[in-house]
Motif scaffolding. Structure first.
Motif, PDB file in Angstrom:
ATOM      1  N   LEU A   1      -5.867  -4.941  -2.678  1.00 36.23           N
ATOM      2  CA  LEU A   1      -5.046  -3.734  -2.513  1.00 36.23           C
ATOM      3  C   LEU A   1      -5.396  -2.696  -3.578  1.00 36.23           C
ATOM      4  O   LEU A   1      -5.596  -1.517  -3.272  1.00 36.23           O
ATOM      5  CB  LEU A   1      -3.564  -4.093  -2.586  1.00 36.23           C
ATOM      6  N   TYR A   2      -5.465  -3.109  -4.838  1.00 32.30           N
ATOM      7  CA  TYR A   2      -5.746  -2.159  -5.909  1.00 32.30           C
ATOM      8  C   TYR A   2      -7.126  -1.521  -5.732  1.00 32.30           C
ATOM      9  O   TYR A   2      -7.286  -0.314  -5.932  1.00 32.30           O
ATOM     10  CB  TYR A   2      -5.624  -2.825  -7.282  1.00 32.30           C
ATOM     11  N   LYS A   3      -8.107  -2.309  -5.360  1.00 32.99           N
ATOM     12  CA  LYS A   3      -9.451  -1.760  -5.133  1.00 32.99           C
ATOM     13  C   LYS A   3      -9.428  -0.760  -3.980  1.00 32.99           C
ATOM     14  O   LYS A   3     -10.065   0.294  -4.052  1.00 32.99           O
ATOM     15  CB  LYS A   3     -10.451  -2.885  -4.871  1.00 32.99           C
ATOM     16  N   LYS A   4      -8.685  -1.076  -2.928  1.00 27.61           N
ATOM     17  CA  LYS A   4      -8.573  -0.179  -1.769  1.00 27.61           C
ATOM     18  C   LYS A   4      -7.967   1.171  -2.169  1.00 27.61           C
ATOM     19  O   LYS A   4      -8.334   2.215  -1.641  1.00 27.61           O
ATOM     20  CB  LYS A   4      -7.709  -0.848  -0.689  1.00 27.61           C
ATOM     21  N   LEU A   5      -7.060   1.138  -3.141  1.00 30.25           N
ATOM     22  CA  LEU A   5      -6.416   2.362  -3.608  1.00 30.25           C
ATOM     23  C   LEU A   5      -7.200   3.072  -4.718  1.00 30.25           C
ATOM     24  O   LEU A   5      -6.732   4.063  -5.271  1.00 30.25           O
ATOM     25  CB  LEU A   5      -4.993   2.059  -4.094  1.00 30.25           C
ATOM     26  N   GLY A   6      -8.371   2.554  -5.070  1.00 30.72           N
ATOM     27  CA  GLY A   6      -9.239   3.246  -6.025  1.00 30.72           C
ATOM     28  C   GLY A   6      -9.133   2.794  -7.467  1.00 30.72           C
ATOM     29  O   GLY A   6      -9.677   3.447  -8.364  1.00 30.72           O
TER      30      GLY A   6
ATOM     31  N   PHE B   1       0.841  -1.202   0.000  1.00 34.84           N
ATOM     32  CA  PHE B   1       0.000   0.000   0.000  1.00 34.84           C
ATOM     33  C   PHE B   1       0.875   1.251   0.000  1.00 34.84           C
ATOM     34  O   PHE B   1       0.700   2.154  -0.826  1.00 34.84           O
ATOM     35  CB  PHE B   1      -0.920  -0.021   1.229  1.00 34.84           C
ATOM     36  N   ILE B   2       1.851   1.294   0.900  1.00 34.15           N
ATOM     37  CA  ILE B   2       2.756   2.441   1.005  1.00 34.15           C
ATOM     38  C   ILE B   2       3.580   2.596  -0.277  1.00 34.15           C
ATOM     39  O   ILE B   2       3.760   3.702  -0.794  1.00 34.15           O
ATOM     40  CB  ILE B   2       3.679   2.289   2.237  1.00 34.15           C
ATOM     41  N   ALA B   3       4.048   1.473  -0.809  1.00 33.90           N
ATOM     42  CA  ALA B   3       4.857   1.502  -2.030  1.00 33.90           C
ATOM     43  C   ALA B   3       4.044   2.014  -3.216  1.00 33.90           C
ATOM     44  O   ALA B   3       4.537   2.835  -4.000  1.00 33.90           O
ATOM     45  CB  ALA B   3       5.421   0.110  -2.321  1.00 33.90           C
ATOM     46  N   LEU B   4       2.808   1.568  -3.348  1.00 31.00           N
ATOM     47  CA  LEU B   4       1.982   2.017  -4.469  1.00 31.00           C
ATOM     48  C   LEU B   4       1.632   3.498  -4.350  1.00 31.00           C
ATOM     49  O   LEU B   4       1.568   4.201  -5.362  1.00 31.00           O
ATOM     50  CB  LEU B   4       0.729   1.167  -4.598  1.00 31.00           C
ATOM     51  N   GLU B   5       1.412   3.973  -3.144  1.00 26.90           N
ATOM     52  CA  GLU B   5       1.182   5.413  -2.974  1.00 26.90           C
ATOM     53  C   GLU B   5       2.407   6.196  -3.429  1.00 26.90           C
ATOM     54  O   GLU B   5       2.282   7.228  -4.089  1.00 26.90           O
ATOM     55  CB  GLU B   5       0.859   5.745  -1.510  1.00 26.90           C
ATOM     56  N   TYR B   6       3.603   5.703  -3.104  1.00 25.73           N
ATOM     57  CA  TYR B   6       4.840   6.345  -3.540  1.00 25.73           C
ATOM     58  C   TYR B   6       4.950   6.309  -5.067  1.00 25.73           C
ATOM     59  O   TYR B   6       5.293   7.311  -5.706  1.00 25.73           O
ATOM     60  CB  TYR B   6       6.050   5.652  -2.897  1.00 25.73           C
ATOM     61  N   LEU B   7       4.643   5.158  -5.662  1.00 23.49           N
ATOM     62  CA  LEU B   7       4.728   5.021  -7.114  1.00 23.49           C
ATOM     63  C   LEU B   7       3.736   5.963  -7.800  1.00 23.49           C
ATOM     64  O   LEU B   7       4.070   6.603  -8.806  1.00 23.49           O
ATOM     65  CB  LEU B   7       4.483   3.568  -7.524  1.00 23.49           C
TER      66      LEU B   7
END
Length: 173
Positions: free
Chosen positions: A141-146, A109-115
């Motif tokens: 995870l992807y759904k959680k991030l929108g 989650f943290i890594a994808l927010e950074y990316l």
């Protein structure tokens, strides 16, 4: 938990060994690479430093560290040919947490927010990704991030005795 992201600019032999280890790990390989058959899944793949140097010409790659230990890698490529929706200004992203001690801790989650932040800095308006239908932790995870599903490519990869779909997802920035 100390997490760092470092942009890859010069691959080393040690990094190549690590990436080859992850790329041939039979837990990770079905989750991270399309395999057209059981034989392809079981075949050992070997990257070289030259392979990685070539990728870095078009791919922005970041190494993921937990407590100063390399645990994964992530990347984005701008407007690659394999996009489902061919929209200029699209980043294709990928992430892999190669070390088991890095999984299930929220690091993805943290890594994808950074990316996503890196993609925004590149002034891209859209992200697309592919995730295999059986990779439920990644889908969650992807759904959680929108991210939203935009299509499926059936019979895309071999897994557990049969061919499975690749789910394509997108997020507008």
């Amino acid at each position: 938990m100390n997490i760092d992201f470092i942009k890859l600019t010069e691959p080393t032999a040690a990094l190549v060994n690590t990436l080859n280890h992850w790329g041939n790990d039979m837990y990770l390989k079905p989750l991270t690479q399309p395999n057209p058959s059981k034989e392809a899944l079981e075949q050992k793949n070997v990257l070289t430093i030259e392979d990685i140097i070539q990728k870095l010409e078009y791919q922005h790659t970041f190494l993921i560290y937990l407590e100063n230990q390399l645990i994964g890698e992530m990347s984005y490529t701008v407007d690659p040919e394999h996009l489902l929706r061919k929209e200029t200004g699209t980043a294709w992203i990928s992430i892999s947490i190669g070390e088991s001690e890095g999984r299930g801790k929220g690091i993805g989650f943290i890594a994808l927010e950074y990316l996503e932040e890196q993609v925004r800095k590149h002034n891209l308006q859209r992200i697309e990704l592919g995730v295999f239908e059986f990779n439920t932790p990644a889908l969650k995870l992807y759904k959680k991030l929108g991210y939203q599903e935009i299509g499926r490519i059936e019979n895309f990869t071999y897994y557990d005795g049969g061919m499975r779909a690749d789910i394509r997802m997108e997020k507008r920035m």
